[in-house]
Design a protein around this motif. Structure first.
Motif, mmCIF file in Angstrom:
data_model
loop_
_atom_site.group_PDB
_atom_site.id
_atom_site.type_symbol
_atom_site.label_atom_id
_atom_site.label_comp_id
_atom_site.label_asym_id
_atom_site.label_seq_id
_atom_site.Cartn_x
_atom_site.Cartn_y
_atom_site.Cartn_z
ATOM 1 N N VAL A 138 0.648 -0.945 -0.218
ATOM 2 C CA VAL A 138 0.018 -0.319 -0.225
ATOM 3 C C VAL A 138 0.736 1.364 -0.100
ATOM 4 C CG1 VAL A 138 -1.677 1.416 1.103
ATOM 5 C CG2 VAL A 138 -2.406 -1.058 1.248
ATOM 6 N N VAL A 139 1.887 1.024 0.457
ATOM 7 C CA VAL A 139 2.211 2.791 1.196
ATOM 8 C C VAL A 139 3.212 2.609 -0.122
ATOM 9 C CG1 VAL A 139 4.006 3.986 2.214
ATOM 10 C CG2 VAL A 139 2.523 2.644 3.189
ATOM 11 N N ILE A 144 4.577 5.447 -4.938
ATOM 12 C CA ILE A 144 5.085 5.931 -6.518
ATOM 13 C C ILE A 144 3.863 6.110 -7.952
ATOM 14 C CG2 ILE A 144 4.820 4.219 -9.103
ATOM 15 C CD1 ILE A 144 6.781 1.663 -6.481
ATOM 16 N N PHE A 145 2.973 5.893 -7.191
ATOM 17 C CA PHE A 145 1.055 6.461 -8.289
ATOM 18 C C PHE A 145 1.264 8.184 -8.071
ATOM 19 C CE2 PHE A 145 0.545 1.624 -9.166
ATOM 20 C CZ PHE A 145 -0.158 1.773 -9.746
ATOM 21 N N ALA A 146 1.745 8.169 -6.410
ATOM 22 C CA ALA A 146 1.560 9.334 -6.322
ATOM 23 C C ALA A 146 2.400 10.813 -6.890
ATOM 24 C CB ALA A 146 1.729 9.758 -5.411
ATOM 25 N N TYR A 147 4.123 10.100 -7.269
ATOM 26 C CA TYR A 147 4.579 10.424 -7.732
ATOM 27 C C TYR A 147 4.267 10.976 -9.213
ATOM 28 C CZ TYR A 147 9.407 11.856 -10.022
ATOM 29 O OH TYR A 147 10.319 12.276 -10.215
ATOM 30 N N PHE A 148 3.883 9.797 -10.014
ATOM 31 C CA PHE A 148 3.078 9.887 -11.554
ATOM 32 C C PHE A 148 2.709 9.939 -12.347
ATOM 33 C CE2 PHE A 148 7.496 6.612 -11.168
ATOM 34 C CZ PHE A 148 8.111 6.966 -12.153
ATOM 35 N N SER A 163 4.630 21.344 1.744
ATOM 36 C CA SER A 163 5.483 20.314 1.175
ATOM 37 C C SER A 163 4.863 20.957 -0.534
ATOM 38 C CB SER A 163 5.117 19.041 0.906
ATOM 39 O OG SER A 163 5.799 18.143 -0.143
ATOM 40 N N PRO A 164 5.676 21.861 -1.127
ATOM 41 C CA PRO A 164 5.503 22.851 -2.870
ATOM 42 C C PRO A 164 4.628 22.070 -3.882
ATOM 43 C CG PRO A 164 6.839 23.947 -1.627
ATOM 44 C CD PRO A 164 7.214 22.186 -0.873
ATOM 45 N N GLY A 165 5.582 20.296 -3.552
ATOM 46 C CA GLY A 165 5.746 20.039 -4.573
ATOM 47 C C GLY A 165 4.676 18.751 -5.275
ATOM 48 N N LYS A 166 3.693 18.293 -4.037
ATOM 49 C CA LYS A 166 2.413 17.794 -3.888
ATOM 50 C C LYS A 166 1.396 18.025 -4.465
ATOM 51 C CE LYS A 166 4.610 14.355 -0.411
ATOM 52 N NZ LYS A 166 6.189 15.118 -0.700
ATOM 53 N N THR A 167 0.497 17.306 -5.175
ATOM 54 C CA THR A 167 -0.934 18.058 -6.003
ATOM 55 C C THR A 167 -2.163 16.982 -4.938
ATOM 56 O OG1 THR A 167 -0.199 16.295 -7.421
ATOM 57 C CG2 THR A 167 0.470 18.739 -8.146
ATOM 58 N N ARG A 168 -2.845 17.391 -5.916
ATOM 59 C CA ARG A 168 -4.444 16.747 -5.250
ATOM 60 C C ARG A 168 -4.695 16.047 -5.894
ATOM 61 N NH1 ARG A 168 -8.730 21.839 -4.588
ATOM 62 N NH2 ARG A 168 -6.901 23.015 -2.288
ATOM 63 N N SER A 169 -4.349 15.645 -7.752
ATOM 64 C CA SER A 169 -4.129 14.738 -8.067
ATOM 65 C C SER A 169 -3.069 13.509 -7.876
ATOM 66 C CB SER A 169 -3.966 15.590 -9.435
ATOM 67 O OG SER A 169 -2.401 15.768 -9.517
ATOM 68 N N GLY A 170 -2.086 14.329 -7.830
ATOM 69 C CA GLY A 170 -0.837 13.311 -6.973
ATOM 70 C C GLY A 170 -1.675 12.173 -5.882
ATOM 71 N N SER A 205 -3.714 4.321 3.252
ATOM 72 C CA SER A 205 -2.876 5.400 2.259
ATOM 73 C C SER A 205 -3.069 6.821 2.103
ATOM 74 C CB SER A 205 -3.324 5.104 0.576
ATOM 75 O OG SER A 205 -2.877 5.671 -0.140
ATOM 76 N N ILE A 206 -3.765 7.226 2.729
ATOM 77 C CA ILE A 206 -4.537 8.298 3.008
ATOM 78 C C ILE A 206 -3.542 9.235 4.103
ATOM 79 C CG2 ILE A 206 -5.914 9.972 4.527
ATOM 80 C CD1 ILE A 206 -8.377 7.862 2.848
ATOM 81 N N ILE A 207 -3.669 7.500 5.430
ATOM 82 C CA ILE A 207 -2.366 8.225 5.885
ATOM 83 C C ILE A 207 -0.991 8.069 6.244
ATOM 84 C CG2 ILE A 207 -1.973 7.194 8.593
ATOM 85 C CD1 ILE A 207 -4.422 6.632 9.102
ATOM 86 N N ALA A 208 -0.408 7.414 5.219
ATOM 87 C CA ALA A 208 0.867 7.353 4.781
ATOM 88 C C ALA A 208 0.969 8.788 3.678
ATOM 89 C CB ALA A 208 1.175 6.551 4.075
ATOM 90 N N GLN A 209 -0.075 9.739 3.424
ATOM 91 C CA GLN A 209 0.676 10.507 2.911
ATOM 92 C C GLN A 209 0.234 11.808 3.940
ATOM 93 O OE1 GLN A 209 -1.562 11.925 -1.244
ATOM 94 N NE2 GLN A 209 -2.208 9.627 -1.028
ATOM 95 N N ALA A 210 -0.733 11.208 4.982
ATOM 96 C CA ALA A 210 -0.154 12.677 5.837
ATOM 97 C C ALA A 210 0.991 12.443 6.875
ATOM 98 C CB ALA A 210 -1.510 12.418 6.510
ATOM 99 N N GLY A 211 1.281 11.439 7.199
ATOM 100 C CA GLY A 211 2.398 11.325 7.777
ATOM 101 C C GLY A 211 3.596 12.031 6.859
#
Length: 271
Positions: A138-139, A144-148, A163-170, A205-211
């Motif tokens: 999961v993590v 990987i999917f968030a990046y690409f 974190s300026p590089g992260k997007t909602r689509s990612g 997945s949501i918590i991993a992104q929050a972390g």
């Protein structure tokens, strides 16, 4: 060699080591968790401590050593959890008395809970192995999917001040990838409750992104780009495991609720 190539090579090497020790379980995996906790605490304190001498002396380091020893010898979950609470409380009280701030206590909490969650999830049985592999799937897929997806689609930023590089689509792409990877791993492992595990994968997945965002906030709070320099292309250990340790804690709590603190994986993966 480009930074992307370094990231890929480092990620592959770390994944092979992590998977090998996960397969072995027992003492080898607890040693991995202990080393991770030690490095997280080291990087946290090097970011958060002022240039002047630490007001708590070597107390935090001594308490971390106590925790690591208890983790390595395989102390029962109830005693290990109680020990962690006591160690954090002692650090927090000492910091309050000496007016040293609470970054040491929060660092000890972050480091100890990270190692504890992974070690207790793995346990020594087959459900523990599946639980950790599910967590990894999961993590890692989320990352990987968030990046690409973020690079391909772009769009509004997720948390530009942190974190300026992260997007909602990612973030959405990462969540979808994490759910798919988690359900596929669970299906291959023979788990029957795939709908429930799909929901659990979404939560993780949501918590991993929050972390990940939390660790970015800590770095920004102390004017750091990376938590350390140990891993080529990634920075420090915290930079690599920020999402993993947050998701591990969440999965451990879910397993604790369903099957108890000592064998949390058995409630989710009764295989």
């Amino acid at each position: 060699m480009s930074n992307l190539q370094l990231r890929v090579i480092s990620a592959v090497v770390l994944a092979v080591i992590a998977l090998g020790l996960t397969w072995l379980g027992g003492l080898p995996f607890r040693l991995l968790c202990a080393a991770m906790s030690a490095m997280i605490f080291y990087e946290w304190t090097r970011m958060s401590r002022p240039a002047a001498a630490n007001g708590l002396g070597f107390l935090p380091e001594a308490l971390v050593v106590v925790f690591i020893g208890a983790l390595i010898v395989g102390l029962a979950a109830s005693w290990l959890l109680l020990l962690v609470v006591i160690l954090i409380a002692v650090t927090a009280i000492a910091a309050l008395v000496r007016k040293a701030g609470q970054w040491e206590a929060s660092g000890l909490a972050y480091a100890s809970v990270s190692g504890l969650s992974l070690a207790l999830l793995r346990d020594g049985d087959h459900p523990g192995l599946v639980a950790i592999l599910f967590l990894f799937a999961v993590v890692w897929a989320t990352d990987i999917f968030a990046y690409f997806v973020g690079r391909a689609v772009g769009g509004p930023k997720l948390a530009p001040s942190i974190s300026p590089g992260k997007t909602r689509s990612g973030a959405v792409g990462g969540a979808v990838g994490g759910v798919v990877a988690g359900v596929m791993l669970a299906a291959v492992a023979g788990a029957g409750n795939l709908a429930l595990l799909g929901f659990v994968a979404l939560v993780l997945s949501i918590i991993a992104q929050a972390g990940d965002l939390f660790e970015s906030w800590v770095k920004r709070r102390h004017g750091r780009k990376d938590s350390g320099v140990l891993i080529p292309g990634h920075g420090g250990v915290m930079d690599r495991v920020d999402g993993l340790v947050a998701a591990a804690l969440a999965l451990y709590v879910i397993g604790w609720i369903s099957a108890g603190a000592d064998h949390p994986a058995q409630g989710l993966f009764p295989i």
